[in-house]
Scaffold this active site. Structure first.
Site, PDB file in Angstrom:
ATOM      1  N   CYS A 253       0.817  -1.225   0.151  1.00 18.14           N
ATOM      2  CA  CYS A 253      -0.024  -0.108  -0.061  1.00 18.14           C
ATOM      3  C   CYS A 253       0.719   1.152   0.147  1.00 18.14           C
ATOM      4  O   CYS A 253       1.631   1.628  -0.931  1.00 18.14           O
ATOM      5  CB  CYS A 253      -0.813  -0.183   1.122  1.00 18.14           C
ATOM      6  SG  CYS A 253      -2.228   1.202   1.018  1.00 18.14           S
ATOM      7  N   HIS A 254       0.937   2.127   1.084  1.00 15.44           N
ATOM      8  CA  HIS A 254       1.702   3.129   0.952  1.00 15.44           C
ATOM      9  C   HIS A 254       3.088   2.899   1.767  1.00 15.44           C
ATOM     10  O   HIS A 254       3.926   3.690   1.921  1.00 15.44           O
ATOM     11  CB  HIS A 254       1.194   4.318   2.069  1.00 15.44           C
ATOM     12  CG  HIS A 254      -0.068   4.858   1.430  1.00 15.44           C
ATOM     13  ND1 HIS A 254      -1.423   4.250   1.138  1.00 15.44           N
ATOM     14  CD2 HIS A 254      -0.161   6.018   0.841  1.00 15.44           C
ATOM     15  CE1 HIS A 254      -1.965   5.240   0.734  1.00 15.44           C
ATOM     16  NE2 HIS A 254      -1.311   6.257   0.255  1.00 15.44           N
TER      17      HIS A 254
END
Length: 185
Positions: free
Chosen positions: A112-113
């Site tokens: 994800c991030h």
């Protein structure tokens, strides 16, 4: 699990605001395969997860970033969420710790991030990666080749886009952590 991670120690680096399921599910998969995992944070005590749209559970911190070195671990996991990676990438000690993994060829997994912190290492040039779609430009600017796939493996570097990708991500991180050190990146 087909892969045996017995005797392997995996560092999981987070601070408050990590996407909870991106820590709990990979951690569970690694431990079921026999790994010992440590939640490493900026401060001692507990870190608080983020559960999609609101604060989640608290998790005990096993070690602080000040008390660890990459040599102590066989692999690194960077969960996503917006807040945690944004704080981690601004911390010199975290970036140094992550850089040591990138230089050593030890497996690194980010979802994800999570790849935001990888950008700060300056070691993504020429690497094939994925992430949450909003990091696409940041990763391309860092010299990485960004693709929209559920899981991408490039020489021991495992990346995924979002919580929906966790089953594929978990399968690959167990494989890569079992393989161990790759040729230096």
């Amino acid at each position: 699990m087909a892969n045996n991670l017995q005797g392997k120690k995996i560092a999981i680096v987070v601070t408050d605001g990590f996407e909870q399921v991106e820590l709990t599910e990979p951690k569970k998969a690694l431990e079921e395969a026999g790994a010992e995992t440590h939640i490493i944070a900026l401060k001692d005590g507990e870190v608080k997860g983020w559960n999609h749209t609101d604060w989640g559970d608290k998790f005990k911190v096993d070690r602080t970033i000040d008390s660890v070195k990459a040599d102590d671990y066989n692999g690194l996991l960077l969960p996503g969420g917006v807040m945690s990676p944004d704080k981690l990438r601004a911390n010199e000690k975290v970036v140094g710790f992550v850089s040591q993994f990138m230089e050593s060829g030890k497996p690194v997994a980010a979802i994800c991030h999570g790849p935001w912190t990888l950008i700060e290492t300056g070691k993504l040039k020429g690497k094939k990666v994925t992430s949450y779609h909003t990091l696409k430009t940041d990763l391309k600017n860092a010299g990485a080749e960004w693709v929209d796939e559920e899981v991408v493996v490039d020489n021991g570097l495992v990346t995924s886009r979002k919580p929906d990708d966790i089953p594929a991500f978990n399968k690959k991180i167990v494989e890569e952590f079992a393989e161990g050190r790759h040729e230096a990146r």
